[in-house]
Design a protein around this motif. Structure first.
Motif, PDB file in Angstrom:
ATOM      1  N   TYR A 188       1.242  -0.811  -0.101  1.00 12.60           N
ATOM      2  CA  TYR A 188      -0.204  -0.119   0.204  1.00 12.60           C
ATOM      3  C   TYR A 188       0.622   1.325  -0.152  1.00 12.60           C
ATOM      4  N   VAL A 189       1.773   0.707   0.827  1.00 16.35           N
ATOM      5  CA  VAL A 189       2.863   2.510   0.605  1.00 16.35           C
ATOM      6  C   VAL A 189       3.158   2.505  -0.355  1.00 16.35           C
ATOM      7  N   ARG A 190       4.132   1.832  -0.851  1.00 19.73           N
ATOM      8  CA  ARG A 190       5.273   1.713  -2.557  1.00 19.73           C
ATOM      9  C   ARG A 190       3.905   1.835  -2.973  1.00 19.73           C
ATOM     10  N   ARG A 191       2.399   1.917  -2.972  1.00 18.78           N
ATOM     11  CA  ARG A 191       2.026   2.734  -4.556  1.00 18.78           C
ATOM     12  C   ARG A 191       1.524   3.639  -4.125  1.00 18.78           C
ATOM     13  N   ILE A 192       1.018   4.294  -3.104  1.00 18.45           N
ATOM     14  CA  ILE A 192       1.181   6.056  -2.587  1.00 18.45           C
ATOM     15  C   ILE A 192       2.559   6.128  -2.574  1.00 18.45           C
ATOM     16  N   ARG A 193       3.812   5.556  -2.598  1.00 20.07           N
ATOM     17  CA  ARG A 193       4.662   6.020  -3.397  1.00 20.07           C
ATOM     18  C   ARG A 193       5.600   7.317  -4.719  1.00 20.07           C
ATOM     19  N   ALA A 194       3.985   6.024  -5.604  1.00 17.90           N
ATOM     20  CA  ALA A 194       4.027   6.404  -6.995  1.00 17.90           C
ATOM     21  C   ALA A 194       3.816   7.384  -7.535  1.00 17.90           C
ATOM     22  N   ARG A 195       2.933   8.095  -6.133  1.00 12.40           N
ATOM     23  CA  ARG A 195       2.135   8.585  -6.420  1.00 12.40           C
ATOM     24  C   ARG A 195       2.727  10.717  -7.107  1.00 12.40           C
TER      25      ARG A 195
END
Length: 190
Positions: A71-78
């Motif tokens: 989840y945090v890795r997905r947010i990091r891509a934003r």
């Protein structure tokens, strides 16, 4: 029990919770309630500070402990996450203090900061001071806004005449912002 008594009894809890979940709109409404003599000035500031502080500490801690979670890795891509990290890297202390005042970076910044090597104790101290300043600014704005309402419309004694339209506007405004952010994130991600 009328609406004014409910606000007097539970208003500080609402200001604190709203400061942590929604932010400025609820805190400005709290300032209006201060102006109406339903809430006291200093307790309203403290409630808003505490709500904002605890929410940001929670997201900082989540970023710190779950930085490798999917989840945090997905947010990091934003893009917002990258903007927050870029600003943090240029001016770490100033960014930790100021992120809550920056539109579009307030909610993601504590999570982003949590993924950095900034000591938790330093974040806690700066976050506490920043939350107090932020709450003071927005409670004060609500207080001044409350004075402007009375100057424009005369002294309205019944809180329902002021509160219900303001709450309706705040809810509509909050939903609009939520929908706009969702659409922007959907476009950025897809």
């Amino acid at each position: 029990m009328n609406l004014e008594h409910l606000i007097a009894d539970y208003g500080l809890w609402a200001v604190g919770l709203g400061a942590g979940i929604e932010g400025e709109t609820v805190v400005v409404l709290g300032g209006i309630m201060v102006h109406r003599d339903i809430l006291a000035f200093l307790p309203a500031i403290l409630a808003a500070s505490l709500g904002s502080f605890l929410a940001d500490q929670l997201f900082f801690t989540l970023g710190r402990h779950f930085r490798n979670h999917s989840y945090v890795r997905r947010i990091r891509a934003r893009p917002g996450f990258q903007r927050a990290l870029g600003a943090f890297e240029r001016h770490p202390t100033l960014f930790v203090f100021a992120f809550r005042f920056l539109y579009g970076l307030r909610s993601i910044s504590p999570l982003a900061i949590g993924t950095t090597s900034l000591p938790a104790s330093r974040f806690l101290l700066i976050n506490a001071v920043a939350a107090l300043v932020w709450a003071t600014v927005f409670i004060s704005l609500g207080y001044v806004f409350g004075q402007a309402i009375e100057a424009m419309f005369g002294h309205v004694r019944a809180v329902e005449h002021v509160l219900l339209p303001l709450v309706a506007v705040a809810i509509i405004f909050g939903l609009a912002i939520h929908l706009i952010r969702g659409r922007r994130e959907a476009r950025a991600g897809g």
